[in-house]
Design a protein around this motif. Structure first.
Motif, PDB file in Angstrom:
ATOM      1  N   TYR A 186      -5.302   4.926   2.214  1.00  0.00           N
ATOM      2  CA  TYR A 186      -5.713   6.041   1.363  1.00  0.00           C
ATOM      3  C   TYR A 186      -5.175   5.901  -0.055  1.00  0.00           C
ATOM      4  CZ  TYR A 186      -7.001   8.193   5.749  1.00  0.00           C
ATOM      5  OH  TYR A 186      -7.574   8.449   6.965  1.00  0.00           O
ATOM      6  N   ASP A 187      -4.872   4.694  -0.511  1.00  0.00           N
ATOM      7  CA  ASP A 187      -4.423   4.513  -1.889  1.00  0.00           C
ATOM      8  C   ASP A 187      -5.500   5.016  -2.832  1.00  0.00           C
ATOM      9  OD1 ASP A 187      -2.245   3.370  -0.790  1.00  0.00           O
ATOM     10  OD2 ASP A 187      -2.467   1.435  -1.760  1.00  0.00           O
ATOM     11  N   ASP A 188      -5.073   5.468  -4.004  1.00  0.00           N
ATOM     12  CA  ASP A 188      -6.065   6.037  -4.917  1.00  0.00           C
ATOM     13  C   ASP A 188      -7.051   4.971  -5.376  1.00  0.00           C
ATOM     14  OD1 ASP A 188      -4.974   4.626  -7.050  1.00  0.00           O
ATOM     15  OD2 ASP A 188      -3.986   6.358  -7.912  1.00  0.00           O
ATOM     16  N   GLU A 189      -8.180   5.417  -5.844  1.00  0.00           N
ATOM     17  CA  GLU A 189      -9.279   4.505  -6.178  1.00  0.00           C
ATOM     18  C   GLU A 189      -9.009   3.693  -7.432  1.00  0.00           C
ATOM     19  OE1 GLU A 189     -12.898   6.684  -6.229  1.00  0.00           O
ATOM     20  OE2 GLU A 189     -12.667   7.335  -4.170  1.00  0.00           O
ATOM     21  N   ASP A 207      -0.129   4.625   0.555  1.00  0.00           N
ATOM     22  CA  ASP A 207      -0.474   5.731   1.452  1.00  0.00           C
ATOM     23  C   ASP A 207      -1.393   5.241   2.561  1.00  0.00           C
ATOM     24  OD1 ASP A 207      -0.741   8.275   2.494  1.00  0.00           O
ATOM     25  OD2 ASP A 207      -2.204   8.922   1.009  1.00  0.00           O
ATOM     26  N   GLU A 229       2.929   6.935   9.146  1.00  0.00           N
ATOM     27  CA  GLU A 229       2.251   7.373   7.928  1.00  0.00           C
ATOM     28  C   GLU A 229       3.179   7.124   6.759  1.00  0.00           C
ATOM     29  OE1 GLU A 229       0.117  11.196   7.891  1.00  0.00           O
ATOM     30  OE2 GLU A 229       0.866  11.415   9.936  1.00  0.00           O
ATOM     31  N   TYR A 281       0.856  -1.187   0.000  1.00  0.00           N
ATOM     32  CA  TYR A 281       0.000   0.000   0.000  1.00  0.00           C
ATOM     33  C   TYR A 281       0.885   1.227   0.000  1.00  0.00           C
ATOM     34  CZ  TYR A 281      -3.623  -3.311   1.351  1.00  0.00           C
ATOM     35  OH  TYR A 281      -4.483  -4.369   1.380  1.00  0.00           O
ATOM     36  N   ASP A 329      -5.698   2.923   8.341  1.00  0.00           N
ATOM     37  CA  ASP A 329      -6.502   3.603   7.331  1.00  0.00           C
ATOM     38  C   ASP A 329      -5.705   3.611   6.035  1.00  0.00           C
ATOM     39  OD1 ASP A 329      -8.528   4.136   9.134  1.00  0.00           O
ATOM     40  OD2 ASP A 329      -7.806   6.132   9.605  1.00  0.00           O
TER      41      ASP A 329
END
Length: 90
Positions: free
Chosen positions: A55-58, A10, A25, A8, A53
């Motif tokens: 936050y990888d892009d969609e 982010d 982070e 991952y 959590d």
């Protein structure tokens, strides 16, 4: 990379639910045994983590679900073209 690991780009890792204390982070590699590999070849025990959590892009360039990091030789848009370790998309 081992097919049972996931990378991952982010994430934010928290140590407990009661506080917003961030343990880490950045990019990680999740190993099949639950240990989290951080940049600098550091490892974080699964017992030290409350939640992560992601936050990888969609578009799913990192969290593909198949253990790959989509290293197709193309520009993945990370802006980190100089990075070539397991945490980069190149």
């Amino acid at each position: 990379m081992n097919p049972l690991t996931r990378a991952y780009h982010d994430v934010v890792i928290y140590g407990d639910a009661a506080s917003d204390d961030v343990l880490y982070e950045g990019p990680i590699v999740v190993h099949a045994n639950g240990w989290i590999e951080l940049e600098g070849n550091r490892l974080l025990s699964p017992q030290a983590i409350h939640h992560i959590d992601i936050y990888d892009d969609e578009r799913g360039e990192w969290a593909t679900g198949d253990g790959s990091d989509n290293n197709d030789g193309g520009d993945a848009g990370s802006g980190d073209d100089h990075r070539t370790n397991r945490f980069s998309t190149r």
